[in-house]
Design an enzyme around this catalytic site. Structure first.
Site, PDB file in Angstrom:
ATOM      1  N   GLY B 261      22.855  29.352  60.738  1.00 17.50           N
ATOM      2  CA  GLY B 261      22.319  28.354  59.741  1.00 17.50           C
ATOM      3  C   GLY B 261      21.730  28.806  58.779  1.00 17.50           C
ATOM      4  O   GLY B 261      21.179  29.980  58.455  1.00 17.50           O
ATOM      5  N   HIS B 262      21.500  27.689  57.804  1.00 13.08           N
ATOM      6  CA  HIS B 262      20.728  28.120  56.603  1.00 13.08           C
ATOM      7  C   HIS B 262      19.323  28.753  56.648  1.00 13.08           C
ATOM      8  O   HIS B 262      18.821  28.198  57.602  1.00 13.08           O
ATOM      9  CB  HIS B 262      20.634  26.936  55.684  1.00 13.08           C
ATOM     10  N   ASN B 263      18.912  29.562  55.943  1.00 14.12           N
ATOM     11  CA  ASN B 263      17.509  30.375  55.969  1.00 14.12           C
ATOM     12  C   ASN B 263      16.986  31.127  57.019  1.00 14.12           C
ATOM     13  O   ASN B 263      16.024  31.740  57.280  1.00 14.12           O
ATOM     14  CB  ASN B 263      16.326  29.235  56.132  1.00 14.12           C
ATOM     15  N   SER B 281      16.704  28.287  59.848  1.00 18.51           N
ATOM     16  CA  SER B 281      15.170  28.764  59.597  1.00 18.51           C
ATOM     17  C   SER B 281      14.745  29.702  60.773  1.00 18.51           C
ATOM     18  O   SER B 281      13.574  29.962  60.653  1.00 18.51           O
ATOM     19  CB  SER B 281      14.226  27.673  59.196  1.00 18.51           C
TER      20      SER B 281
END
Lengths: 366, 366, 366
Positions: B261-263, B281
């Protein structure tokens, strides 16, 4: 395509009743069927929907009273889903892959293309690859050097076939599948923490602070072999073997987003549902059915006719004929008992506490 | 390629025994090895297979008696899998990506292509992208604007590299992987049911009937950075960060169908096996090993040297060096005890019932 | 792009404080923000990072004291993530898909391309397909015959849209997604072991040795319909329906590597996180949120406003508003109790043994 009820029934080897010369133009669900469509009401829950739609004819399961349902004609399908296979095959408008070799395709001069094969736009076919007779290759697919695709195979758009992969006759591969990526196989110069964890199963204290080691690649020299009549789902990935080939037997079907590690061998006529994953070097027997999201450890052996419910995680060998459920997998009936017990667990904990108090005259934490 | 036993042993830094000038043409499993192939019999279970095949030479683990096995020559590999890395690297016929820039590739005039880079058919390279020296880009790959690919990287067929993604040297990306899709990040104008569920962990009654709210997109302005020597499996997807970048450290390997996922930030020299997923994250340390189908919640921190067994689901922070198993994840040895107890649970329930009857003179449901 | 604090606050409908004419050029995390960047410090844990960076202005949550934080200006966002949506939308540099129709695209003469649509290199658009106004189609995407793409839709690189698929306005589809692969639907002429397992739930002995049967394909005559404002993640796969269509309602978002089986119907404004899988014919209500790696059996019904934690496996119908956790799924609060009890289980087992000894004067295995 217009067919009479009689023609359709004959094609299915099923019984036609009523106005058997009634003509239909397609299939529909009962609630939305038009007057010229054949409603599919083989399961009982769909019978009530017939009156919502306008179908005059329907395919019914054994024992349904077609006249009481207000139909003019009916086909009786004693095994409804099997009838559905025949009905949908008859009505299928095809793959959408146009005949002929598209002008934009890049085909190596040393590749061999079978008679009647269709090759879509922007397809790339490598040196020495062989495409079977009447095979159809969708747009943007790539076929690696020395790969072989069987007769009547359908390779949909954007499929990646690696070098030396061999694919049988009548195989269907859905868009985006990758057959023949490299295996996920790495080794550290010295023993790694994961090897230590496997040896101890996490017992005792944490492993000594790891020496910083990088992973060295074990290259995949083997390839992938898919038997005849195999189907592979969208975006599924099957890795090539390290030395020998990863193999999938005749008639086995894989759903979408399935992960098959290097060296895995799957038998024939298996059903491997969506998002199942098998780690490397595992061997799966014939007629095995793995529900969606099942997981298999590496280097285990799954016997013939094993059936695993969805999300079953299998960490060790399984004898033939075993039905499995749960994580870690146990026999299905045992797991049903465990699940029941788990739901009662918080309540039973309190009972044990009360017993402890009564018998030992003290609380559990004393 | 023909090599003598002596040459191969020297390349591996291993000991050669017997007729060390014997020539071999390739590697094979013991049972199927021909007389000119070097059989790989490093694990004990393969020793019995040597007599089924025709190999005259084999790679053996320490302590195996090559003469008793009927071999003419042997290489002794004290760490068999490490030897396999060297052997397969030496015998690898290559990626199948032809040298040179294919005439059909669409390369923006403002892109820079390094010396010796190979660009396959129908590749698209965007404005301002940089391709490293000797990098090889397979058919149908797309490289977004301002993206950078390191030296000697291998980007296989159909890989999608988003805008501004930065990829290190010697990275391998298997077919179909997507590096730099948008993050999955949405928000409702008012508090949503999922936010309420997180706050209460489902306690109390169901949330008030939700106001119908639509999800507003949080755009991904960050990108993805892959370090040197990273490998990415087939059809794996790594999302770009929201503000900062999603990052994967040097030497970390991801298997097929992994979702990042993002981050997310992953450290160096990790092994992330097939179908692992990490929500946004989350921070993962160095040398972490996650078995197949592990899942990680968003916004948690996984320490260095953590090892998680297959299908472990991690919902909270994990200290360094911890070995984990189960869903929800607990220490591996604790989980083994829990699993054992669960199997005994239905029987123990009956015991508790009997105790209850004996002590309180009544059944559990009284 | 240069904006003043006042301009940004006005666009967000938020309050600006301090030197509201200060200009910023972009967004940044607090720790790495430069003096011309607007730091995002909406959650408390980021506040301490402000002093590590050089930001002179920040977006803060309600109640933060901007002056005490050493800032020159601040924007107060009472709902921080909602503010982030507005901020990132304003700063998004775009999809990277160039305007215009690329010369290499293969567009069937009978396809219709809307005004202002962008079509990337090597795109293939089939007979009778319709592309909406201002839609953007990335490199290597393929759009099947008779498919329809709505206005302002973004179809990223390598996406596969099957024949007759209908996609709404403003839909985003990330790279590699496959919309409209064939359903995974097979039947044997006679009853199969999996049907028997379903009937008995694994009770009793293993099924009789299976007659060797092959799987016959049920063809997918239906298609896929995606509503307006749907988003689909990278490498996600959505299968077409058998007779009716697979449907996804307006405003529903799917993450990466999600698997949606044939005939599934999903309502509006749902969030379906990474690697979720739903087997065929399941019906999901409105505003449902499924955490990563959730799994859904076939033919079940999930009510509106259901929320399932990550890795929840749902095997049966779920009433509206239910919050779920675990495998098999139970109510979230019940599951929390079960998990607690499971961790205590090995210890409680010992207590039961002691009780048994005390009460019955014998060991558990006597």
């Amino acid at each position: 395509m217009v067919h009479t009820i009689e023609q359709i029934a004959a094609a299915l080897g099923a019984e036609a009743l009523g106005a058997v010369d009634l003509e239909v133009t397609g299939l529909a669900e009962p609630a939305t069927a038009g007057p010229d469509q054949l409603a599919l009401a083989m399961s009982e829950k769909f019978l009530a929907d017939l009156s919502k739609g306008a179908a005059r004819a329907a395919v019914l399961g054994a024992g349904s009273d077609w006249q009481a349902l207000g139909l003019k004609a009916a086909i009786i399908a004693p095994r409804p889903r099997y009838a559905l296979a025949g009905l949908t095959a008859a009505m299928d408008p095809g793959t959408g892959i146009a005949a002929g070799v598209h002008a934009t395709a890049v085909i190596d001069a040393r590749a061999r293309i079978g008679a009647g094969a269709a090759i879509g736009p922007f397809v790339v076919i490598g040196r020495g690859a062989e495409i079977g007779a009447n095979a159809r290759i969708g747009a943007h697919a790539s076929i690696g050097a020395e790969a072989a695709i069987g007769d009547d195979a359908v390779i949909h758009a954007g499929v990646r076939i690696g070098t030396r992969v061999r694919i049988g006759d009548r195989v269907f591969i859905q868009p985006g599948a990758v057959i023949g990526g490299d295996g996920f196989s790495f080794v550290t110069p010295e023993k790694s923490t994961v090897e230590m964890a496997r040896e101890t199963l996490g017992k005792g204290s944490a492993p000594a602070p790891a020496v910083s080691q990088s992973w060295t690649r074990i290259h995949s020299l083997g390839s992938v072999v898919l038997g005849d009549d195999v189907e592979i789902g969208a975006n599924t990935a099957i890795d090539r073997g390290t030395i020998a080939n990863t193999e999938i037997g005749d008639g086995t079907k894989l759903d979408n987003l399935v992960h098959i590690g290097h060296n895995v061998r799957i038998g024939r006529d298996c059903l491997i549902c969506g998002q199942v994953g098998s780690a490397g070097s595992t061997v799966i027997g014939d007629r095995v059915v793995l529900g969606g999201q099942c997981g298999l450890s590496d280097n285990i052996v799954i016997g013939d006719d094993v059936v695993a419910a969805g999300a079953t995680k299998i960490f060790s060998n399984v004898p033939s004929g075993r039905m499995l459920m749960g994580s870690p997998a146990v026999k299905m009936d045992t797991q049903v008992e465990i699940y029941k017990a788990m739901r009662r667990l918080p309540r039973v904990m309190k009972t044990v506490e009360a017993l402890q108090k009564a018998v030992f005259n003290r609380g559990q934490n004393d």
